[in-house]
Enzyme design. Sequence first.
Site, PDB file in Angstrom:
ATOM      1  N   TYR A  95      -2.020  -1.366  10.238  1.00  0.00           N
ATOM      2  CA  TYR A  95      -2.129  -1.676   8.806  1.00  0.00           C
ATOM      3  C   TYR A  95      -0.841  -1.306   8.057  1.00  0.00           C
ATOM      4  CZ  TYR A  95      -3.754  -1.335   3.983  1.00  0.00           C
ATOM      5  OH  TYR A  95      -3.885  -1.472   2.617  1.00  0.00           O
ATOM      6  N   SER A 138       0.843  -1.206   0.000  1.00  0.00           N
ATOM      7  CA  SER A 138       0.000   0.000   0.000  1.00  0.00           C
ATOM      8  C   SER A 138       0.873   1.248   0.000  1.00  0.00           C
ATOM      9  CB  SER A 138      -0.880   0.018   1.247  1.00  0.00           C
ATOM     10  OG  SER A 138      -1.507   1.289   1.351  1.00  0.00           O
TER      11      SER A 138
HETATM   12  N1  LIG Z   1      -8.524   0.156  -2.080  1.00  0.00           N
HETATM   13  C1  LIG Z   1      -7.430   0.873  -1.863  1.00  0.00           C
HETATM   14  O1  LIG Z   1      -7.422   2.109  -1.978  1.00  0.00           O
HETATM   15  C2  LIG Z   1      -6.143   0.183  -1.465  1.00  0.00           C
HETATM   16  C3  LIG Z   1      -5.000   0.978  -1.280  1.00  0.00           C
HETATM   17  C4  LIG Z   1      -3.807   0.350  -0.914  1.00  0.00           C
HETATM   18  C5  LIG Z   1      -3.754  -1.013  -0.762  1.00  0.00           C
HETATM   19  N2  LIG Z   1      -4.874  -1.764  -0.938  1.00  0.00           N
HETATM   20  C6  LIG Z   1      -4.763  -3.213  -0.779  1.00  0.00           C
HETATM   21  O2  LIG Z   1      -5.347  -3.854  -1.905  1.00  0.00           O
HETATM   22  C7  LIG Z   1      -5.967  -5.077  -1.491  1.00  0.00           C
HETATM   23  C8  LIG Z   1      -7.445  -5.088  -1.876  1.00  0.00           C
HETATM   24  O3  LIG Z   1      -8.066  -3.913  -1.393  1.00  0.00           O
HETATM   25  P1  LIG Z   1      -9.655  -3.772  -1.369  1.00  0.00           P
HETATM   26  O4  LIG Z   1      -9.973  -2.327  -1.340  1.00  0.00           O
HETATM   27  O5  LIG Z   1     -10.258  -4.623  -2.431  1.00  0.00           O
HETATM   28  O6  LIG Z   1      -9.956  -4.445   0.084  1.00  0.00           O
HETATM   29  P2  LIG Z   1     -11.294  -5.109   0.695  1.00  0.00           P
HETATM   30  O7  LIG Z   1     -11.206  -4.952   2.162  1.00  0.00           O
HETATM   31  O8  LIG Z   1     -12.505  -4.578   0.003  1.00  0.00           O
HETATM   32  O9  LIG Z   1     -11.181  -6.652   0.282  1.00  0.00           O
HETATM   33  C9  LIG Z   1     -10.358  -7.528   0.993  1.00  0.00           C
HETATM   34  C10 LIG Z   1     -10.789  -8.956   0.677  1.00  0.00           C
HETATM   35  O10 LIG Z   1      -9.958  -9.838   1.449  1.00  0.00           O
HETATM   36  C11 LIG Z   1     -10.795 -10.802   2.079  1.00  0.00           C
HETATM   37  N3  LIG Z   1     -10.165 -11.269   3.316  1.00  0.00           N
HETATM   38  C12 LIG Z   1     -10.024 -10.592   4.488  1.00  0.00           C
HETATM   39  N4  LIG Z   1      -9.434 -11.365   5.401  1.00  0.00           N
HETATM   40  C13 LIG Z   1      -9.180 -12.558   4.808  1.00  0.00           C
HETATM   41  C14 LIG Z   1      -8.592 -13.762   5.244  1.00  0.00           C
HETATM   42  N5  LIG Z   1      -8.146 -13.916   6.523  1.00  0.00           N
HETATM   43  N6  LIG Z   1      -8.469 -14.796   4.368  1.00  0.00           N
HETATM   44  C15 LIG Z   1      -8.935 -14.662   3.106  1.00  0.00           C
HETATM   45  N7  LIG Z   1      -9.526 -13.550   2.632  1.00  0.00           N
HETATM   46  C16 LIG Z   1      -9.636 -12.505   3.481  1.00  0.00           C
HETATM   47  C17 LIG Z   1     -12.107 -10.072   2.345  1.00  0.00           C
HETATM   48  O11 LIG Z   1     -13.177 -10.979   2.559  1.00  0.00           O
HETATM   49  C18 LIG Z   1     -12.237  -9.244   1.073  1.00  0.00           C
HETATM   50  O12 LIG Z   1     -12.886  -9.971   0.052  1.00  0.00           O
HETATM   51  C19 LIG Z   1      -5.717  -5.196   0.010  1.00  0.00           C
HETATM   52  O13 LIG Z   1      -4.515  -5.939   0.210  1.00  0.00           O
HETATM   53  C20 LIG Z   1      -5.500  -3.758   0.438  1.00  0.00           C
HETATM   54  O14 LIG Z   1      -4.732  -3.668   1.607  1.00  0.00           O
HETATM   55  C21 LIG Z   1      -6.064  -1.191  -1.278  1.00  0.00           C
END
Ligand SMILES: NC(=O)c1ccc[n+]([C@@H]2O[C@H](COP(=O)([O-])OP(=O)(O)OC[C@H]3O[C@@H](n4cnc5c(N)ncnc54)[C@H](O)[C@@H]3O)[C@@H](O)[C@H]2O)c1
Length: 251
Positions: free
Chosen positions: A157, A144
């Site tokens: 986080y 991230s």
């Molecule tokens: N959206 C953003 O702006 C952003 C920015 C930086 C990094 N990220 C990273 O990108 C990735 C996806 O982001 P997002 O916005 O889709 O997140 P989100 O929270 O919407 O989705 C996360 C998914 O992971 C699953 N999950 C959670 N715990 C789990 C576990 N123990 N085992 C298996 N599955 C599990 C959840 O059920 C969900 O489907 C993440 O790693 C997040 O940290 C996102």
Amino acid sequence: MSLEGKVAIITGAGQGIGRGYAHGFSDAGAAVVVADINLSNAENVVEEIVNRGGRAIAVHVDISSETAVKTMVARVVEEYGTIDILINNAALFSALKMKPFTEITVTEWDQVFAINTRGTFLCVREVTPVMKANGGGRIVNISSGVVDDGRPNYLHYLSSKSAINGMTRGLATELGEYGIGINTLSPYGIATEVPRETISESQWSGIVQKQALHVKGSTDSMVGAALFLADEAASFITGQTLHVNGGTLYH
Ligand SMILES: NC(=O)c1ccc[n+]([C@@H]2O[C@H](COP(=O)([O-])OP(=O)(O)OC[C@H]3O[C@@H](n4cnc5c(N)ncnc54)[C@H](O)[C@@H]3O)[C@@H](O)[C@H]2O)c1
């Protein structure tokens, strides 16, 4: 980018960016494993993919559990015979509460690390024997941009994702001899269909204004970069971090 004949595990693909990767990888020809702790979400994504003519299975997994990750890998090998690509996307993210670091409990800290950091390690550890037997593979770990901008009230986080950046570099040095490439993809400010409390509307406007490209990032903004890192086109790239943020942070 063609992933025809490839098998890709995408963790956390039941919603958000992971769901976007699942569709993008399927459109590129891969058989997709939609792996998530939320099985009904994963099954919905599989239905969407199959309705569009793609190949996918839903697998229930809690990536923080060694047993569950082993079971996931065995299920995929049973179904598809191999694993070519792992997108380590699952994380405790949109459901996470932001708070000053003084208020983060040890239980919360350990839970974030168990999923985001240990889970990423376990998935790599369990898929690599299959990739070694294949003579290679491609892995993408998701970090991230908050690691680089030091966002306040996100210490659990941010620290769990910082570990991913280092983990990728260390793993690259150990996996290269087996033809396995591993890189970090670092998103920042990506809006998905999932509402989240951690960014208010005015913060979204601020993020978009700060970017060199004044467009709100979406799941589509992430898919091309993930496909590239998973493809043979990136075969001489390993241990690197690719930032996808519309020009907010520069490296
Ligand atoms: N959206 C953003 O702006 C952003 C920015 C930086 C990094 N990220 C990273 O990108 C990735 C996806 O982001 P997002 O916005 O889709 O997140 P989100 O929270 O919407 O989705 C996360 C998914 O992971 C699953 N999950 C959670 N715990 C789990 C576990 N123990 N085992 C298996 N599955 C599990 C959840 O059920 C969900 O489907 C993440 O790693 C997040 O940290 C996102």
